[in-house]
Design a protein around this motif. Structure first.
Motif, PDB file in Angstrom:
ATOM      1  N   SER A 144      28.949   1.537 -18.096  1.00  0.00           N
ATOM      2  CA  SER A 144      30.353   1.190 -18.328  1.00  0.00           C
ATOM      3  C   SER A 144      30.936   0.583 -17.062  1.00  0.00           C
ATOM      4  O   SER A 144      30.644   1.020 -15.950  1.00  0.00           O
ATOM      5  CB  SER A 144      31.172   2.425 -18.734  1.00  0.00           C
ATOM      6  N   THR A 145      31.741  -0.468 -17.239  1.00  0.00           N
ATOM      7  CA  THR A 145      32.469  -1.072 -16.120  1.00  0.00           C
ATOM      8  C   THR A 145      33.960  -0.871 -16.356  1.00  0.00           C
ATOM      9  O   THR A 145      34.393  -0.644 -17.489  1.00  0.00           O
ATOM     10  CB  THR A 145      32.155  -2.569 -16.003  1.00  0.00           C
ATOM     11  N   SER A 146      34.728  -0.964 -15.277  1.00  0.00           N
ATOM     12  CA  SER A 146      36.139  -0.609 -15.382  1.00  0.00           C
ATOM     13  C   SER A 146      36.978  -1.407 -14.394  1.00  0.00           C
ATOM     14  O   SER A 146      36.477  -1.947 -13.405  1.00  0.00           O
ATOM     15  CB  SER A 146      36.317   0.895 -15.123  1.00  0.00           C
ATOM     16  N   PHE A 147      38.291  -1.450 -14.692  1.00  0.00           N
ATOM     17  CA  PHE A 147      39.235  -2.059 -13.758  1.00  0.00           C
ATOM     18  C   PHE A 147      39.334  -1.276 -12.454  1.00  0.00           C
ATOM     19  O   PHE A 147      39.946  -1.744 -11.494  1.00  0.00           O
ATOM     20  CB  PHE A 147      40.633  -2.137 -14.384  1.00  0.00           C
ATOM     21  N   ASP A 148      38.758  -0.072 -12.400  1.00  0.00           N
ATOM     22  CA  ASP A 148      38.812   0.723 -11.175  1.00  0.00           C
ATOM     23  C   ASP A 148      37.734   0.322 -10.162  1.00  0.00           C
ATOM     24  O   ASP A 148      37.543   0.991  -9.144  1.00  0.00           O
ATOM     25  CB  ASP A 148      38.729   2.222 -11.479  1.00  0.00           C
ATOM     26  N   SER A 149      37.013  -0.765 -10.447  1.00  0.00           N
ATOM     27  CA  SER A 149      35.995  -1.330  -9.547  1.00  0.00           C
ATOM     28  C   SER A 149      34.756  -0.462  -9.396  1.00  0.00           C
ATOM     29  O   SER A 149      34.029  -0.577  -8.407  1.00  0.00           O
ATOM     30  CB  SER A 149      36.597  -1.621  -8.147  1.00  0.00           C
ATOM     31  N   THR A 150      34.501   0.393 -10.360  1.00  0.00           N
ATOM     32  CA  THR A 150      33.256   1.154 -10.369  1.00  0.00           C
ATOM     33  C   THR A 150      32.479   0.867 -11.651  1.00  0.00           C
ATOM     34  O   THR A 150      33.054   0.453 -12.659  1.00  0.00           O
ATOM     35  CB  THR A 150      33.490   2.680 -10.282  1.00  0.00           C
TER      36      THR A 150
END
Length: 365
Positions: free
Chosen positions: A256-262
């Motif tokens: 999973s990718t996220s707007f939280d940069s992780t």
């Protein structure tokens, strides 16, 4: 469908996907000699032998000129011979993976708004796509015409995925309207509707087609059982909107990718030893402030690597077991929005807001 001005002789006049001549396999990789520097005496030039690991013409190949706006998704077909990409310019382009890397078709009439995601069909030479026009479409690539348009969402459709279940090919779509819809064959209406309650930005099927992983603005990945039509468990770990989901080749792990940069690798086996199911948390691919849906991918010749693009205009590739970055790939002039890996060779495909794609050869030794 708008055909390119100079299609290759092998392309049909309709711009359809044509089968490549069957070979015993791609030509074996070779060592290419590059002249690094030379003086007046050519015999004294410094020559370096570059190890080749794929059948591409060069270690890096640029695919450009088809789109006038950002590319939002790109995928290899199951054979690795063809590439599909979709763009904010409302079109879908089709390319040859191998020389001469031709853009042999441009589909311009499938959707009436930016095309946000594409997926190759499993059972036929067809392409699924979704759009900001609130529809999901099925295009027959033998003719280049849309043969199905599913209407059911009331908001932008951000993500699609397909799976085989019960002998049928099912398509799941996630939308800003807070619903996940499942579509099947000749059925005009969705065969399943799941009310998530908040905008959905990413969907992904489980390996057996009985569950759907759903990500959105609630910062968690919810796992829906299709038979019970309810959430059976959630995958926490992110602190911002989920941007993309991708299942590993073994179906045991979910990226999973996220707007939280992780980027997080989740353990989705039926009986996980971890209470949180977090296998690895990866850092190094900044999401930036554009709120772009950054789609990562798995190396499909094994579960050794995952790749995710970033707002720093690079692609980061990590080793799954150690969580260490093994590649930081430059080349694009804008945020890298999508990553896919070739199904048979160590080749990575990347797409960007700069309206181009890059094919890169990796060293998997």
């Amino acid at each position: 469908m708008e055909k390119r001005k100079s299609p290759p002789p092998s392309a049909a006049t309709s711009g359809a996907v044509t089968k490549r001549t069957r070979l015993d396999g791609p030509p074996p990789p070779t060592n290419t000699q590059l002249a690094i520097s030379s003086g007046s005496d050519a015999s004294k030039a410094l020559v370096r032998s570059v190890k080749r690991t794929s059948s591409l013409d060069a270690p890096i190949v640029s695919l450009a000129g088809a789109h006038s706006s950002e590319i939002l998704s790109c995928r290899f077909d199951p054979t690795g011979q063809n590439i599909a990409a979709c763009s904010a310019d409302r079109s879908i382009s089709l390319w040859r993976t191998y020389p001469p890397n031709t853009n042999y078709a441009l589909l311009t009439t499938i959707h009436k708004a930016p095309v946000l995601d594409v997926q190759w069909a499993i059972t036929s030479p067809s392409l699924f796509s979704c759009s900001a026009d609130k529809t999901v479409a099925l295009t027959d690539l033998a003719t280049g015409t849309r043969v199905r348009r599913w209407r059911g969402h009331t908001g932008v459709v951000n993500s699609i995925d397909r799976a085989m279940a019960g002998g049928s090919e099912l398509v799941a779509s996630g939308s800003d309207d807070g619903f996940v819809c499942v579509w099947e064959g000749e059925e005009k209406d969705a065969v399943v509707e799941l009310e998530v309650g908040s905008p959905v930005t990413a969907v992904c099927w489980s390996g057996d087609g009985t569950q759907i992983f759903v990500g959105g603005l609630d910062n968690v990945v919810s796992v829906y059982d299709l038979r019970r039509r309810e959430v059976v468990y959630t995958l926490p770990g992110h602190t911002d909107t989920i941007a993309g989901l991708a299942l590993s080749p073994s179906h045991n792990h979910l990226l999973s990718t996220s707007f939280d940069s992780t980027a997080i690798i989740h353990d989705v086996r039926p009986f996980s030893a971890s209470p949180t199911r977090v296998h690895r948390t990866l850092h190094g691919a900044p999401a930036g402030n554009e709120n772009a849906l950054l789609r990562g991918g798995w190396s499909r010749t094994g579960e050794g690597w995952v790749g995710v693009g970033g707002a720093d205009r690079t692609v980061t590739v990590w080793e799954v077991d150690s969580g260490k970055p093994v590649y930081k790939l430059p080349g694009h002039k804008g945020t890298v929005t999508a990553v896919d890996f070739h199904p048979r060779e160590p080749i990575i495909l990347t797409a960007s807001k700069d309206a181009t794609m890059l094919l890169g050869e990796l060293d998997n030794t």
